[in-house]
Design a protein around this motif. Structure first.
Motif, PDB file in Angstrom:
ATOM      1  N   THR A 181     -12.004 -13.652  -4.477  1.00 36.05           N
ATOM      2  CA  THR A 181     -11.843 -12.274  -4.945  1.00 36.05           C
ATOM      3  C   THR A 181     -10.597 -12.112  -5.806  1.00 36.05           C
ATOM      4  O   THR A 181     -10.568 -11.310  -6.738  1.00 36.05           O
ATOM      5  CB  THR A 181     -11.758 -11.318  -3.745  1.00 36.05           C
ATOM      6  OG1 THR A 181     -10.780 -11.825  -2.819  1.00 36.05           O
ATOM      7  CG2 THR A 181     -13.094 -11.179  -3.053  1.00 36.05           C
ATOM      8  N   ILE A 221      -1.425  -5.986   0.713  1.00 40.75           N
ATOM      9  CA  ILE A 221      -2.607  -5.429   1.365  1.00 40.75           C
ATOM     10  C   ILE A 221      -2.738  -3.934   1.058  1.00 40.75           C
ATOM     11  O   ILE A 221      -1.751  -3.183   1.133  1.00 40.75           O
ATOM     12  CB  ILE A 221      -2.547  -5.659   2.890  1.00 40.75           C
ATOM     13  CG1 ILE A 221      -2.634  -7.165   3.194  1.00 40.75           C
ATOM     14  CG2 ILE A 221      -3.687  -4.924   3.600  1.00 40.75           C
ATOM     15  CD1 ILE A 221      -2.457  -7.508   4.657  1.00 40.75           C
ATOM     16  N   SER A 222      -3.941  -3.536   0.670  1.00 38.81           N
ATOM     17  CA  SER A 222      -4.299  -2.143   0.366  1.00 38.81           C
ATOM     18  C   SER A 222      -3.663  -1.618  -0.916  1.00 38.81           C
ATOM     19  O   SER A 222      -3.654  -0.410  -1.150  1.00 38.81           O
ATOM     20  CB  SER A 222      -3.929  -1.205   1.537  1.00 38.81           C
ATOM     21  OG  SER A 222      -4.617  -1.582   2.713  1.00 38.81           O
ATOM     22  N   ARG A 223      -3.149  -2.528  -1.735  1.00 36.85           N
ATOM     23  CA  ARG A 223      -2.579  -2.126  -3.017  1.00 36.85           C
ATOM     24  C   ARG A 223      -3.122  -3.016  -4.133  1.00 36.85           C
ATOM     25  O   ARG A 223      -3.649  -4.096  -3.870  1.00 36.85           O
ATOM     26  CB  ARG A 223      -1.054  -2.176  -2.964  1.00 36.85           C
ATOM     27  CG  ARG A 223      -0.467  -0.967  -2.229  1.00 36.85           C
ATOM     28  CD  ARG A 223       1.019  -1.080  -2.064  1.00 36.85           C
ATOM     29  NE  ARG A 223       1.369  -2.025  -1.005  1.00 36.85           N
ATOM     30  CZ  ARG A 223       2.611  -2.360  -0.691  1.00 36.85           C
ATOM     31  NH1 ARG A 223       3.624  -1.838  -1.365  1.00 36.85           N
ATOM     32  NH2 ARG A 223       2.859  -3.205   0.287  1.00 36.85           N
ATOM     33  N   TYR A 254      -8.207  -4.631  -8.842  1.00 38.38           N
ATOM     34  CA  TYR A 254      -8.685  -5.082  -7.541  1.00 38.38           C
ATOM     35  C   TYR A 254      -7.692  -4.648  -6.466  1.00 38.38           C
ATOM     36  O   TYR A 254      -6.483  -4.901  -6.591  1.00 38.38           O
ATOM     37  CB  TYR A 254      -8.851  -6.602  -7.498  1.00 38.38           C
ATOM     38  CG  TYR A 254      -9.366  -7.084  -6.166  1.00 38.38           C
ATOM     39  CD1 TYR A 254     -10.691  -6.862  -5.796  1.00 38.38           C
ATOM     40  CD2 TYR A 254      -8.520  -7.716  -5.258  1.00 38.38           C
ATOM     41  CE1 TYR A 254     -11.162  -7.275  -4.546  1.00 38.38           C
ATOM     42  CE2 TYR A 254      -8.982  -8.133  -4.022  1.00 38.38           C
ATOM     43  CZ  TYR A 254     -10.302  -7.899  -3.670  1.00 38.38           C
ATOM     44  OH  TYR A 254     -10.768  -8.289  -2.440  1.00 38.38           O
ATOM     45  N   ILE A 255      -8.169  -4.001  -5.412  1.00 36.16           N
ATOM     46  CA  ILE A 255      -7.339  -3.611  -4.272  1.00 36.16           C
ATOM     47  C   ILE A 255      -7.433  -4.714  -3.219  1.00 36.16           C
ATOM     48  O   ILE A 255      -8.534  -5.049  -2.749  1.00 36.16           O
ATOM     49  CB  ILE A 255      -7.797  -2.268  -3.670  1.00 36.16           C
ATOM     50  CG1 ILE A 255      -7.773  -1.170  -4.740  1.00 36.16           C
ATOM     51  CG2 ILE A 255      -6.912  -1.893  -2.493  1.00 36.16           C
ATOM     52  CD1 ILE A 255      -6.412  -0.896  -5.332  1.00 36.16           C
ATOM     53  N   VAL A 256      -6.295  -5.280  -2.875  1.00 33.72           N
ATOM     54  CA  VAL A 256      -6.258  -6.405  -1.932  1.00 33.72           C
ATOM     55  C   VAL A 256      -6.668  -5.935  -0.539  1.00 33.72           C
ATOM     56  O   VAL A 256      -6.186  -4.906  -0.040  1.00 33.72           O
ATOM     57  CB  VAL A 256      -4.844  -7.020  -1.887  1.00 33.72           C
ATOM     58  CG1 VAL A 256      -4.787  -8.141  -0.848  1.00 33.72           C
ATOM     59  CG2 VAL A 256      -4.457  -7.549  -3.266  1.00 33.72           C
ATOM     60  N   LYS A 257      -7.542  -6.704   0.089  1.00 34.52           N
ATOM     61  CA  LYS A 257      -8.015  -6.384   1.430  1.00 34.52           C
ATOM     62  C   LYS A 257      -7.310  -7.256   2.468  1.00 34.52           C
ATOM     63  O   LYS A 257      -6.779  -8.325   2.148  1.00 34.52           O
ATOM     64  CB  LYS A 257      -9.528  -6.595   1.511  1.00 34.52           C
ATOM     65  CG  LYS A 257     -10.330  -5.696   0.578  1.00 34.52           C
ATOM     66  CD  LYS A 257     -11.813  -6.003   0.677  1.00 34.52           C
ATOM     67  CE  LYS A 257     -12.636  -5.043  -0.174  1.00 34.52           C
ATOM     68  NZ  LYS A 257     -12.290  -5.121  -1.609  1.00 34.52           N
ATOM     69  N   GLU A 258      -7.342  -6.811   3.694  1.00 36.49           N
ATOM     70  CA  GLU A 258      -6.691  -7.559   4.772  1.00 36.49           C
ATOM     71  C   GLU A 258      -7.303  -8.946   4.917  1.00 36.49           C
ATOM     72  O   GLU A 258      -6.596  -9.929   5.165  1.00 36.49           O
ATOM     73  CB  GLU A 258      -6.818  -6.780   6.083  1.00 36.49           C
ATOM     74  CG  GLU A 258      -5.964  -7.354   7.199  1.00 36.49           C
ATOM     75  CD  GLU A 258      -5.899  -6.449   8.413  1.00 36.49           C
ATOM     76  OE1 GLU A 258      -5.607  -6.958   9.513  1.00 36.49           O
ATOM     77  OE2 GLU A 258      -6.149  -5.230   8.252  1.00 36.49           O
ATOM     78  N   GLU A 259      -8.631  -9.039   4.741  1.00 40.99           N
ATOM     79  CA  GLU A 259      -9.265 -10.361   4.869  1.00 40.99           C
ATOM     80  C   GLU A 259      -8.843 -11.319   3.753  1.00 40.99           C
ATOM     81  O   GLU A 259      -8.858 -12.543   3.937  1.00 40.99           O
ATOM     82  CB  GLU A 259     -10.800 -10.231   4.907  1.00 40.99           C
ATOM     83  CG  GLU A 259     -11.395  -9.391   3.800  1.00 40.99           C
ATOM     84  CD  GLU A 259     -11.647  -7.953   4.214  1.00 40.99           C
ATOM     85  OE1 GLU A 259     -12.679  -7.392   3.768  1.00 40.99           O
ATOM     86  OE2 GLU A 259     -10.816  -7.396   4.977  1.00 40.99           O
ATOM     87  N   ASP A 260      -8.449 -10.789   2.589  1.00 43.37           N
ATOM     88  CA  ASP A 260      -7.928 -11.641   1.516  1.00 43.37           C
ATOM     89  C   ASP A 260      -6.644 -12.322   1.975  1.00 43.37           C
ATOM     90  O   ASP A 260      -6.451 -13.529   1.780  1.00 43.37           O
ATOM     91  CB  ASP A 260      -7.638 -10.814   0.260  1.00 43.37           C
ATOM     92  CG  ASP A 260      -8.890 -10.231  -0.375  1.00 43.37           C
ATOM     93  OD1 ASP A 260      -9.931 -10.920  -0.357  1.00 43.37           O
ATOM     94  OD2 ASP A 260      -8.816  -9.109  -0.892  1.00 43.37           O
ATOM     95  N   SER A 273       2.072  -8.647   5.201  1.00 44.90           N
ATOM     96  CA  SER A 273       1.404  -7.640   4.369  1.00 44.90           C
ATOM     97  C   SER A 273       1.655  -7.831   2.877  1.00 44.90           C
ATOM     98  O   SER A 273       0.952  -7.241   2.060  1.00 44.90           O
ATOM     99  CB  SER A 273       1.879  -6.241   4.772  1.00 44.90           C
ATOM    100  OG  SER A 273       3.289  -6.132   4.639  1.00 44.90           O
TER     101      SER A 273
END
Length: 308
Positions: free
Chosen positions: A11, A34-36, A51-57, A110
């Motif tokens: 991703t 994360i989330s940004r 692209y907004i970074v996800k926790e799973e990334d 994070s």
């Protein structure tokens, strides 16, 4: 970049690979929060990708770095960064766990800052007439962050270790004290970047202690150290000088005049050890030579504004 892309989740790596080639080639940092939005920095300019970074990334990224074995990274997590294959460094931020007032670990990560190691073979060759006259001069490289201090330091170490037959400069023994694993980019003790055949490296070792260890055990002709400026550095510097060892070091600052005002650096400079000062800036990009000075601070004739 291949080493970094292999660690990133698709991703994120996919978004980076969509960038124009000139931007990919000039990347300095990849910042994952994360989330940004995903952020990259090229030529000192930030660029936010769609692209907004996800926790799973973040979890996938850390699992790949740790090879699914986090206990092996305990020491690195205490320091707040991890060096990966290729000499690239991943800075970490999250919840800090303290033990007796000292950092024990960082959990709930994070934010990640991937600093891309830029190895530029030969960038220091033009400055040999300033740094070598029958012997190598004690040299301090001065510059703000991301001005190419470490890039120059690496190449100087390579040149000293390799020697230059055409200039009748013999190869010499070089000891590198790499406290932050940034000069040599060691992974499991093995440098990921190019040096000559006569280099010995103390990786992740405090500078002052590492300098003393090198002096006592490895008999270097030249010591390479980055980011001096602590009180204990002065003692180690004098030990090296008294042992007849040449010093090549870096420190944060905009100019010689600026660092002379700092109490600890002022004390080191008053030792009158250093014979050359190289001042760097980002005027024409990282690695721009602003001034070269002699040991008395006098500017030597040099065409300023040359970038690596």
């Amino acid at each position: 970049m291949e080493n970094i892309l292999a660690l990133l989740p698709k991703t994120i790596s996919g978004k980076i690979q969509e960038l124009p080639t000139p931007i990919q080639d000039s990347l300095e940092e990849i910042r994952i929060r994360i989330s940004r939005p995903l952020e990259v920095i090229a030529r000192n300019e930030p660029l936010f990708l769609p692209y907004i970074v996800k926790e799973e990334d973040a979890e996938q990224f850390m699992n790949r770095i740790a090879n699914h074995s986090f206990y092996t990274l305990d020491e690195e997590l205490k320091k707040g960064y991890i060096t990966v294959d290729g000499g690239h460094r991943v800075g970490l931020a999250g919840k800090v766990i303290l033990e007796n007032g000292y950092v024990k670990a960082i959990r709930n990560l994070s934010s990640f800052n991937i600093r891309i190691a830029k190895e530029k073979i030969g960038v220091a060759e033009n400055f040999i007439p300033y740094l070598y006259q029958n012997r190598w001069h004690h040299t301090m490289i001065i510059g703000p962050p991301q001005t190419g201090k470490t890039t120059y330091l690496r190449d100087i170490a390579r040149l000293i270790s390799t020697g230059l037959k055409d200039k009748h400069i013999p190869p010499m023994k070089v000891g590198i004290v790499d406290e932050r694993s940034e000069i040599a980019g060691c992974v499991r003790g093995v440098p990921q970047l190019q040096f000559g055949p006569r280099v010995d490296i103390l990786d992740a070792c405090p500078k002052a202690e590492g300098m003393m260890m090198m002096i006592r055990s490895m008999s270097p002709d030249v010591l390479i150290v980055d980011e001096i400026g602590r009180e204990e550095d002065s003692t180690a510097i004098m030990e090296a000088i008294n042992a007849g060892i040449i010093l090549v070091m870096t420190t944060h600052g905009n100019s010689l005049e600026e660092i002379q005002k700092r109490p600890i650096l002022k004390e080191i400079l008053q030792l009158e050890v250093f014979e050359r000062y190289i001042e760097l800036s980002r005027m024409n990009g990282p690695g721009t030579i602003k001034k070269i000075r002699d040991g008395r601070g006098k500017e030597l004739t040099f065409k300023a504004g040359v970038s690596t």
